[in-house]
Scaffold this active site. Structure first.
Site, PDB file in Angstrom:
ATOM      1  N   GLU A   1      64.326  42.354  62.394  1.00  0.00           N
ATOM      2  CA  GLU A   1      63.269  41.130  61.890  1.00  0.00           C
ATOM      3  C   GLU A   1      62.799  40.664  63.221  1.00  0.00           C
ATOM      4  OE1 GLU A   1      65.695  37.643  60.703  1.00  0.00           O
ATOM      5  OE2 GLU A   1      63.769  37.326  59.064  1.00  0.00           O
TER       6      GLU A   1
ATOM      7  N   GLY B   1      69.427  30.999  58.607  1.00  0.00           N
ATOM      8  CA  GLY B   1      69.491  31.388  60.195  1.00  0.00           C
ATOM      9  C   GLY B   1      69.745  33.021  59.752  1.00  0.00           C
ATOM     10  N   SER B   2      70.041  33.334  61.261  1.00  0.00           N
ATOM     11  CA  SER B   2      70.015  35.124  61.263  1.00  0.00           C
ATOM     12  C   SER B   2      71.228  35.729  60.591  1.00  0.00           C
ATOM     13  CB  SER B   2      70.163  35.513  62.837  1.00  0.00           C
ATOM     14  OG  SER B   2      71.644  35.008  63.310  1.00  0.00           O
ATOM     15  N   THR B   3      71.023  36.888  60.258  1.00  0.00           N
ATOM     16  CA  THR B   3      72.061  37.534  59.528  1.00  0.00           C
ATOM     17  C   THR B   3      73.378  37.797  60.497  1.00  0.00           C
ATOM     18  OG1 THR B   3      70.646  38.841  58.114  1.00  0.00           O
ATOM     19  CG2 THR B   3      72.816  39.875  58.635  1.00  0.00           C
ATOM     20  N   GLU B   4      72.974  37.916  61.744  1.00  0.00           N
ATOM     21  CA  GLU B   4      74.191  38.177  62.710  1.00  0.00           C
ATOM     22  C   GLU B   4      75.055  36.928  62.713  1.00  0.00           C
ATOM     23  OE1 GLU B   4      72.628  38.132  66.478  1.00  0.00           O
ATOM     24  OE2 GLU B   4      74.538  38.628  67.598  1.00  0.00           O
TER      25      GLU B   4
ATOM     26  N   CYS C   1      61.510  33.966  57.153  1.00  0.00           N
ATOM     27  CA  CYS C   1      62.455  35.014  56.730  1.00  0.00           C
ATOM     28  C   CYS C   1      61.876  35.779  55.487  1.00  0.00           C
ATOM     29  CB  CYS C   1      63.812  34.190  56.407  1.00  0.00           C
ATOM     30  SG  CYS C   1      63.550  33.013  55.261  1.00  0.00           S
TER      31      CYS C   1
ATOM     32  N   GLU D   1      71.635  31.835  53.912  1.00  0.00           N
ATOM     33  CA  GLU D   1      69.900  32.267  53.774  1.00  0.00           C
ATOM     34  C   GLU D   1      69.763  32.794  54.775  1.00  0.00           C
ATOM     35  OE1 GLU D   1      67.185  32.957  52.023  1.00  0.00           O
ATOM     36  OE2 GLU D   1      68.123  31.416  50.863  1.00  0.00           O
TER      37      GLU D   1
ATOM     38  N   LYS E   1      72.861  19.902  60.534  1.00  0.00           N
ATOM     39  CA  LYS E   1      72.560  20.261  62.065  1.00  0.00           C
ATOM     40  C   LYS E   1      71.261  20.675  61.880  1.00  0.00           C
ATOM     41  CE  LYS E   1      72.871  23.311  65.062  1.00  0.00           C
ATOM     42  NZ  LYS E   1      71.696  23.263  65.520  1.00  0.00           N
TER      43      LYS E   1
END
Lengths: 292, 505
Positions: free
Chosen positions: B412, B259-262, B315, B281, B207
């Site tokens: 970030e 994508g994001s850590t969240e 990133c 990642e 995706k």
């Protein structure tokens, strides 16, 4: 309460041993003051052991963190010699461990085999300390003018839920972690904790720096969640065949994205490979320009 | 600066060098726009499932726009659960019936074909990337597209060599991989995900990000035209819900997310206890350390490349500059001068250094951080270059005298915003660099080799650049320590992420 031994002289009272935990190179009792009983297979109490608290877990993590940089900075050669020294000490105390395993219900010949296998396993990982890096790191042929290499570095502080295999499993979970430069907090939660508490004495007489291996006894439901959730623990090695145990610890581990390795084996006879080391290593890639 | 002081806006710098908009000093660069006339873009794009382009089952679509003009480029199918089901089923079928039975050498040939066509269609892909995502054409042309092709070429060669992946062990693929990628390097991230996966014998459902779906869909055309068996690669477009459906699908064996850590933590939690394989990642807040023995001019170039490459939508961006106190004045003065020469504007102009911010939402986030940084007491500096009236833009920005407690140091931002701190000793610099939950990357600038090696070895991060920054290569593993992710992409370690070791080969 004693490790049952036949007294050489009927009229001599044996000196009983207090089994304590091993934290930071010392043998404290649990800060909680609580205890559990180690039982023989027939249910007879054979020793008191510490029932550690989450505070004990945190103290052990502090000790492991304090020792980590120094242990990782030891040369691979030196770590290998220290693991070899552990094997020497275990060999020298094989009779004691055979008796402990027998007290837990092992047939004497099986107990002897297990102690030998545990000793040989330490020797195996002693030999890997200065070899796994050679086998698993790489120089990467990048398409630009750089010297580029990827090496393995220890993850750091590793929390270990020790397997129920009281000596061979214990050694098989600790040795690859420390061979690669990690320090460990080991939770011993089974019905046979005495080989583990005694193994702490072996470590303490083997030039292993204090804090590299910390061994706590107690109950899984009290200790595992605080260890798996602890933000200063980098990885957890979950040795349990129960998927629910792994799942709940994995969820706790999400807080700081701990690395999680699960070992569901009940038989540890063949669990020996350098991948036990590399599963607790990070890959670091470094770029240096080539040029003037 | 106190809480009662309203943000006063970023102050204009005093020093202005090399104005390049041609507006007032006659020394500017003439525009050098890349021609778009041969790039075919359709008005409508479908999902790529089982080798064919189809509409979403419920017919829903979303728009993708050019962030430099805010104009719509195309309608793109919005995949729902039914479409994701169909894509996973196609991938499973292709894995069971075709891909896992194909001779490894032949599998590799398909992957080589993809690499070759990517090279052939490189110019078109670069322009499409810049149109859809806003990145400067120089970067999409010279970095994104060539590296994407290189990844396919590198991993193609692994297809028939998997017995050498794990010393002493055999190797087998994992099955169906569900992959979700971000908008900052759309085609390159697709290549990082797809190339190792299919070369190792897996099939995939990918995706792309909702703001940048077009190059992934062109890649789908390339994969179809290369004759890759239907279902080996499936591409479903949509937003977060589509991505969640992909990574949580029961029949997916491996999840790969960038994508994001969240979001990465949500995915990791959803996977707990499943025994599924995963690579994550995630975010970063890398320190770029400049020591007093650095070659200052080179370091300044490295700082600029570290944070302003791809508008700072990186990133592994060097978003924290740590300068040794004895050279801080010189470094920051030269950095400001260099920043004043950066051209912000039309991504298709070959003179452009900093293109469009990828989306309105991202620009809002960056601007919020600009306000936060100033309100918290860091000293802002922003260059004075002109920016177009339409589109999403952010001038290169510094926050000087930032402190560890500032959110612009801790969080970030994912934009062209650099937090600047100073240190005195090597140990202090290392401690500051490591004072973050992230651990993706780091930079070290020193002409002393021993020091560079020492510092890179003590920074807890997965990628370290010594006297360079933001370099990537398919042979070089990339990925984070700590909360920057789990697992590696690129190189042999990146191949491992799509294989499991077996008993001795």
């Amino acid at each position: 309460m004693s490790e049952r031994r036949s007294a050489a002289a009927a009229d001599r009272l044996p000196v009983l041993k207090t089994h304590k935990v091993y934290v930071g190179g010392k043998f404290p009792r649990s800060e909680s003051g609580r205890f559990d009983r180690a039982l023989a297979p027939d249910g007879t109490p054979i020793a008191n052991i510490c029932r550690c608290s989450r505070k004990d877990v945190r103290d052990a993590v502090t000790a492991a963190r304090a020792a980590q940089a120094g242990w990782a900075a030891r040369t691979a050669y030196n770590r290998g010699q220290i693991l070899y020294r552990i094997a020497e000490m275990l060999e020298g105390r094989s009779g004691q461990f055979e008796a402990l395993l027998a007290a837990g219900g092992r047939a004497p010949d099986e107990a002897a085999v297990e102690v030998q296998a545990a000793t040989d396993r330490l020797l195996h990982y002693a030999g890997w300390t200065d070899k796994f890096q050679q086998v698993f790191s790489s120089v990467n042929p990048v398409a630009t003018s750089h010297f580029n290499f990827s090496i393995l570095e220890p993850m750091g502080v590793v929390g270990v839920l020790a397997p129920q295999s009281p000596l061979l499993g214990l050694v098989s979970s600790i040795a690859p972690a420390i061979a690669g430069g990690n320090t460990t907090v080991v939770l011993v939660t089974g019905s046979q904790p005495l080989p583990a508490t005694t193994f702490g004495e072996v470590l303490n007489s083997s030039d292993v720096p204090g804090g590299v291996v910390n061994i706590l006894t107690g109950r899984r439901d009290e200790m595992l969640a605080p260890l798996a959730a602890h933000r200063d623990v980098d990885a957890v090695l979950l040795c349990s065949p129960d998927p629910d145990v792994a799942r709940s610890a994995e969820i706790e581990a999400v807080h700081n994205l701990k690395r999680v390795a699960v070992r569901a084996h009940e038989d540890w006879a063949d669990v020996q490979s350098p991948y036990e080391i590399t599963d607790l290593q990070e890959v670091k890639t470094t770029w240096h320009p080539i040029g003037s | 600066m106190t809480d009662s002081t309203p943000p006063t806006g970023l102050t204009a710098p005093k020093l202005r060098l090399g104005l390049r908009d041609g507006s007032d000093d006659g020394w500017g660069y003439a525009p050098a726009p890349e021609s778009t006339d041969h790039v075919e873009l359709r008005d409508r794009y479908g999902l790529f499932i089982a080798g064919e382009f189809t509409d979403a089952a419920d017919g829903r679509t979303f728009e993708t726009a050019n962030p430099a003009t805010e104009e719509k480029i195309a309608d793109v199918a919005l995949a729902g659960d039914a479409d994701v089901d169909a894509a996973v089923a196609a991938a499973r079928h292709a894995y069971d019936e075709v891909w896992s039975k194909l001779a490894p050498r032949e599998r590799g040939k398909y992957v080589y074909r993809i690499a070759r066509v990517l090279q052939e269609r490189g110019r078109e892909l670069a322009i499409t990337e810049s149109l859809d995502g806003g990145k400067p054409i120089r970067e999409s042309r010279d970095v994104d597209i060539p590296l994407a092709a290189a990844h396919f070429f590198y991993y193609a060669g692994w297809a028939d060599k998997l017995d050498y992946a794990f010393p002493g062990r055999g190797a087998r693929p994992l099955g169906v991989a569900g992959q979700v990628i971000p908008w900052n390097f759309p085609l390159l991230m697709a290549a990082w995900k797809i190339a190792p996966a299919i070369a190792a014998g897996n099939t995939v459902v990918l995706k792309p990000a909702e703001t940048t779906p077009l190059t992934a869909l062109k890649l789908a055309e390339i994969i179809r035209d290369a004759g890759v068996p239907p279902g080996v690669v499936n591409i479903v477009t949509g937003a977060g819900e589509t991505g969640a459906a992909v990574v949580q699908h029961e029949d997916v064996d491996k999840v790969a997310f960038t994508g994001s850590t969240e979001v990465g933590k949500l995915i990791r939690r959803a996977l707990a206890g499943s025994g599924k394989h995963y690579t994550l990642e995630l975010g970063g807040k890398a320190a770029n350390l400049v020591f007093e023995d650095a070659a200052v001019d080179q370091a300044v170039e490295g700082i600029v490349n570290g944070i302003f490459f791809n508008q700072g939508h990186v990133c592994c961006a060097g978003s924290r500059l740590l300068v040794q106190e004895s050279v801080a004045g010189e470094v920051i003065s030269k950095l400001k001068d260099r920043m004043e020469t950066l051209i912000v504007g039309d991504p298709l102009d070959k003179n452009t250094d900093i293109g469009a911010i990828n989306s309105r939402a991202q620009l809002d986030k960056i601007e919020e951080y600009l306000e936060i940084g100033e309100a918290e007491g860091a000293e802002p500096f922003q260059t004075s270059c002109p920016v177009p009236e339409r589109g999403y833009w952010c001038r290169p920005t510094l926050f000087l005298h930032a402190s560890q407690s500032h959110r612009v140091v801790q969080e970030e931002i994912f934009g062209p915003v650099l937090a600047v701190q100073t240190f005195r000793t090597v140990d202090e610099g290392i401690a500051m660099a490591n004072n973050t939950p992230y651990g993706l990357s780091g930079g070290v600038w020193s002409d002393k080799g021993a020091k560079a090696f020492r510092v890179t070895s003590r920074i807890r991060a997965g990628v370290l650049w010594a006297n360079t920054y933001n370099k990537f290569d398919p042979t070089a593993p990339f990925g984070g320590y700590k909360e920057s992710g789990i697992g590696r992409e690129g190189g042999l370690a990146g191949l491992h992420a799509y294989l499991q070791p077996e008993a001795a080969a």
